[in-house]
Design an enzyme around this catalytic site. Structure first.
Site, PDB file in Angstrom:
ATOM      1  N   GLU A   1      -7.994  -4.991  -0.422  1.00  0.00           N
ATOM      2  CA  GLU A   1      -8.507  -6.094  -1.618  1.00  0.00           C
ATOM      3  C   GLU A   1      -8.194  -7.101  -1.338  1.00  0.00           C
ATOM      4  O   GLU A   1      -8.963  -8.210  -1.903  1.00  0.00           O
ATOM      5  CB  GLU A   1      -7.650  -5.400  -2.584  1.00  0.00           C
ATOM      6  CG  GLU A   1      -7.592  -4.059  -3.246  1.00  0.00           C
ATOM      7  CD  GLU A   1      -8.942  -3.519  -3.916  1.00  0.00           C
ATOM      8  OE1 GLU A   1      -9.868  -4.062  -3.571  1.00  0.00           O
ATOM      9  OE2 GLU A   1      -8.590  -2.337  -4.799  1.00  0.00           O
TER      10      GLU A   1
ATOM     11  N   HIS B   1       0.986  -1.076   0.124  1.00  0.00           N
ATOM     12  CA  HIS B   1      -0.006   0.060  -0.010  1.00  0.00           C
ATOM     13  C   HIS B   1       0.932   1.268  -0.036  1.00  0.00           C
ATOM     14  O   HIS B   1       1.837   1.398   0.541  1.00  0.00           O
ATOM     15  CB  HIS B   1      -1.009   0.137   1.287  1.00  0.00           C
ATOM     16  CG  HIS B   1      -1.974   1.038   1.058  1.00  0.00           C
ATOM     17  ND1 HIS B   1      -2.029   2.240   1.405  1.00  0.00           N
ATOM     18  CD2 HIS B   1      -3.158   0.828   0.519  1.00  0.00           C
ATOM     19  CE1 HIS B   1      -3.138   2.916   1.196  1.00  0.00           C
ATOM     20  NE2 HIS B   1      -4.026   1.885   0.725  1.00  0.00           N
TER      21      HIS B   1
HETATM   22  N1  COA Z   1       4.129  -7.114  -5.008  1.00  0.00           N
HETATM   23  C1  COA Z   1       5.431  -7.263  -5.135  1.00  0.00           C
HETATM   24  N2  COA Z   1       6.437  -6.205  -5.070  1.00  0.00           N
HETATM   25  C2  COA Z   1       5.574  -5.065  -4.558  1.00  0.00           C
HETATM   26  C3  COA Z   1       4.382  -5.003  -4.239  1.00  0.00           C
HETATM   27  C4  COA Z   1       3.569  -6.047  -4.248  1.00  0.00           C
HETATM   28  N3  COA Z   1       2.149  -6.323  -4.369  1.00  0.00           N
HETATM   29  N4  COA Z   1       3.940  -3.765  -3.782  1.00  0.00           N
HETATM   30  C5  COA Z   1       5.141  -2.911  -3.739  1.00  0.00           C
HETATM   31  N5  COA Z   1       6.097  -3.767  -4.307  1.00  0.00           N
HETATM   32  C6  COA Z   1       7.641  -3.532  -4.596  1.00  0.00           C
HETATM   33  C7  COA Z   1       7.797  -2.396  -5.595  1.00  0.00           C
HETATM   34  O1  COA Z   1       7.866  -3.158  -6.773  1.00  0.00           O
HETATM   35  C8  COA Z   1       8.930  -1.931  -5.136  1.00  0.00           C
HETATM   36  O2  COA Z   1       9.999  -2.499  -5.633  1.00  0.00           O
HETATM   37  P1  COA Z   1      11.349  -1.784  -6.055  1.00  0.00           P
HETATM   38  O3  COA Z   1      11.694  -0.751  -5.225  1.00  0.00           O
HETATM   39  O4  COA Z   1      12.215  -3.031  -6.224  1.00  0.00           O
HETATM   40  O5  COA Z   1      10.853  -1.064  -7.311  1.00  0.00           O
HETATM   41  C9  COA Z   1       9.024  -1.869  -3.473  1.00  0.00           C
HETATM   42  O6  COA Z   1       8.107  -2.983  -3.145  1.00  0.00           O
HETATM   43  C10 COA Z   1       8.262  -0.409  -2.866  1.00  0.00           C
HETATM   44  O7  COA Z   1       7.149  -0.438  -3.384  1.00  0.00           O
HETATM   45  P2  COA Z   1       6.365   1.064  -3.127  1.00  0.00           P
HETATM   46  O8  COA Z   1       7.049   2.024  -3.850  1.00  0.00           O
HETATM   47  O9  COA Z   1       6.459   1.375  -1.666  1.00  0.00           O
HETATM   48  O10 COA Z   1       4.985   1.007  -3.594  1.00  0.00           O
HETATM   49  P3  COA Z   1       3.810   1.950  -4.233  1.00  0.00           P
HETATM   50  O11 COA Z   1       3.452   2.646  -3.217  1.00  0.00           O
HETATM   51  O12 COA Z   1       4.559   2.196  -5.474  1.00  0.00           O
HETATM   52  O13 COA Z   1       2.718   1.021  -4.555  1.00  0.00           O
HETATM   53  C11 COA Z   1       0.919  -0.358  -4.650  1.00  0.00           C
HETATM   54  C12 COA Z   1       1.633   0.800  -3.699  1.00  0.00           C
HETATM   55  C13 COA Z   1      -0.515  -0.603  -3.716  1.00  0.00           C
HETATM   56  C14 COA Z   1       0.643   0.350  -5.861  1.00  0.00           C
HETATM   57  C15 COA Z   1       1.362  -1.608  -4.684  1.00  0.00           C
HETATM   58  O14 COA Z   1       1.774  -2.128  -3.421  1.00  0.00           O
HETATM   59  C16 COA Z   1       0.869  -2.713  -5.422  1.00  0.00           C
HETATM   60  O15 COA Z   1       0.923  -2.493  -7.002  1.00  0.00           O
HETATM   61  N6  COA Z   1       0.112  -3.720  -4.866  1.00  0.00           N
HETATM   62  C17 COA Z   1      -0.623  -4.465  -5.804  1.00  0.00           C
HETATM   63  C18 COA Z   1      -1.711  -4.332  -6.151  1.00  0.00           C
HETATM   64  C19 COA Z   1      -2.851  -3.998  -5.013  1.00  0.00           C
HETATM   65  O16 COA Z   1      -3.146  -4.711  -4.321  1.00  0.00           O
HETATM   66  N7  COA Z   1      -3.578  -2.652  -5.091  1.00  0.00           N
HETATM   67  C20 COA Z   1      -4.670  -2.203  -4.183  1.00  0.00           C
HETATM   68  C21 COA Z   1      -4.131  -1.389  -3.320  1.00  0.00           C
HETATM   69  S1  COA Z   1      -5.512  -0.713  -2.116  1.00  0.00           S
END
Ligand code: COA
Length: 371
Positions: free
Chosen positions: A319, A257
């Site tokens: 989710e 998140h």
């Molecule tokens: N699975 C695998 N890796 C993940 C991840 C996940 N669900 N969520 C974050 N990461 C990884 C990112 O790729 C990043 O890696 P990197 O530094 O090697 O590129 C690292 O963790 C840090 O991520 P961060 O920047 O803190 O995440 P974000 O704030 O950009 O993304 C989300 C937040 C929600 C978009 C992301 O966690 C995600 O895509 N989750 C899956 C989709 C989802 O469940 N969405 C509903 C949200 S309520």
């Protein structure tokens, strides 16, 4: 004037509004909706939270031109929302081109886009629910269900989709709609506020918010979470399956998140709602075994992500258990995001009112890096 931060990609940590609607504390894993902690909202009806959110948005001295009716208590709001669902059905008639769209969110967006720009907020909420239920009915090739204005919103939504609404499943759907009704400055809410800040109408703001919610990084994850549970199949396969996904560079849906550094408090609320259903609930979808599988996948995913990103805690988000709950309620996965919108539309309209009162055009800057 010099821009303050030219590198705020994704606007992380940028505060863009002051709000009385909801508070998200990502470090502590707390969510407060109009003064009440999300974990204390078990048994609260959707109408009660709408009433609270809209009162909070309108402030202590509601403007006579407020776009949300801030003076309605739960009981009067229930009657008014029931009447609004009936009006929505009349207005939607026998459907239209929107009903034939293959993606639920496109259909709901199409139905809302047809509303006049002075449509009352309750009618917008009602339209999202009726359009969602009708899209599901049209996909199944069954008659479009007329709303029952005497029921509460969650119970009527469940009845329109599944044909019945026993008290426990209806209460579980209400818990879901309440839990997702608002969540700080998430992407769809921000979209609604940006549109409102230009002086555009609430219908346009909700259409923009629906567009933002459709994306898999925001509201579009629960369907893929179920696909993942299906693909994993049994707890013993979780580790290897998740490892392969991560090795292939894929994200694990329902995990991580932007704001939370701990488990999303809504995941716990929804997990509790699942356990409040009778043991036989969702039997056709795996019932208790499905919940056990989800818990095993969450455990493995949390451990694998912790090993890969020790600096960035990644835990289950809303989710993850949305998928399991809505599936146990026998709601179709291709409509999960639209059902999310049925709850979140209350928050969007609250923010539209708050933004309207603020009156400042949202207009950030960009840094030119071209030739
Ligand atoms: N699975 C695998 N890796 C993940 C991840 C996940 N669900 N969520 C974050 N990461 C990884 C990112 O790729 C990043 O890696 P990197 O530094 O090697 O590129 C690292 O963790 C840090 O991520 P961060 O920047 O803190 O995440 P974000 O704030 O950009 O993304 C989300 C937040 C929600 C978009 C992301 O966690 C995600 O895509 N989750 C899956 C989709 C989802 O469940 N969405 C509903 C949200 S309520």
């Amino acid at each position: 004037m010099e821009p303050t931060d030219v590198h705020a990609e994704g606007l992380d940590r940028v505060v863009v509004a002051r709000t009385a609607i909801s508070m998200v504390d990502g470090e502590a894993g707390r969510l407060v909706l109009a003064g009440r902690a999300v974990e204390d909202l078990a048994g609260v009806r959707f109408e009660a939270i709408v009433s609270r959110l809209w009162r909070a948005a309108a402030g202590p001295r509601p403007d006579p031109h407020a776009i949300v009716p801030a003076g309605l208590d739960e009981t009067s709001l229930r009657t008014a929302l029931g009447a609004a669902r009936r009006r929505a059905a009349t207005r939607l008639g026998d459907g239209g081109a929107w009903l034939q769209l293959p993606v639920a969110m496109d259909a709901v967006r199409g139905a809302v886009a047809l509303l006049h720009d002075d449509t009352p907020a309750l009618d917008v909420v009602a339209t999202v629910a009726v359009a969602t239920a009708w899209w599901i009915a049209a996909r199944r090739g069954v008659a479009l269900p007329p709303p029952d204005g005497a029921r509460d919103h969650a119970s009527d939504l469940l009845r329109m989709i599944t044909g019945e609404a026993a008290p426990a499943p209806a209460a579980a759907l209400a818990r879901y709609l309440v839990t997702v009704s608002d969540h700080g400055m998430n992407a769809s809410t921000f979209a609604a506020r940006v549109v409102t800040s230009t002086g555009a109408d609430p219908v346009s703001a909700v259409v923009a918010a629906l567009g933002a919610l459709k994306g898999p990084l925001h509201g579009g994850a629960p369907g893929p979470v179920l696909d993942m549970l299906d693909a994993v199949g049994e707890p013993a396969r979780a580790h290897a399956w998740l490892q392969a996904q991560l090795d292939a560079g894929h994200r694990i849906m329902g995990m991580g998140h932007r704001i939370y550094r701990v488990r999303d408090p809504r995941a716990a609320a929804l997990e509790q709602a699942i356990t409040s259903l009778e043991p036989g609930a969702g039997a056709s979808r795996g019932g208790a075994a499905r919940l056990a599988l989800a818990r095993a996948v969450e455990r493995e995913a949390t451990a694998l992500l912790a090993a890969r990103h020790p600096e960035r805690p990644l835990a289950a988000n809303v989710e993850f258990y949305t998928a399991v709950l809505l599936d146990a309620l026998e709601l179709p996965r291709e409509a999960f995001t639209a059902i999310f919108a049925c709850g979140r539309v209350a928050g969007w309209l609250a923010h539209v009112e708050e933004q309207r009162r603020c009156g400042r055009l949202v207009r950030p800057q960009s840094q030119y890096v071209g030739d």
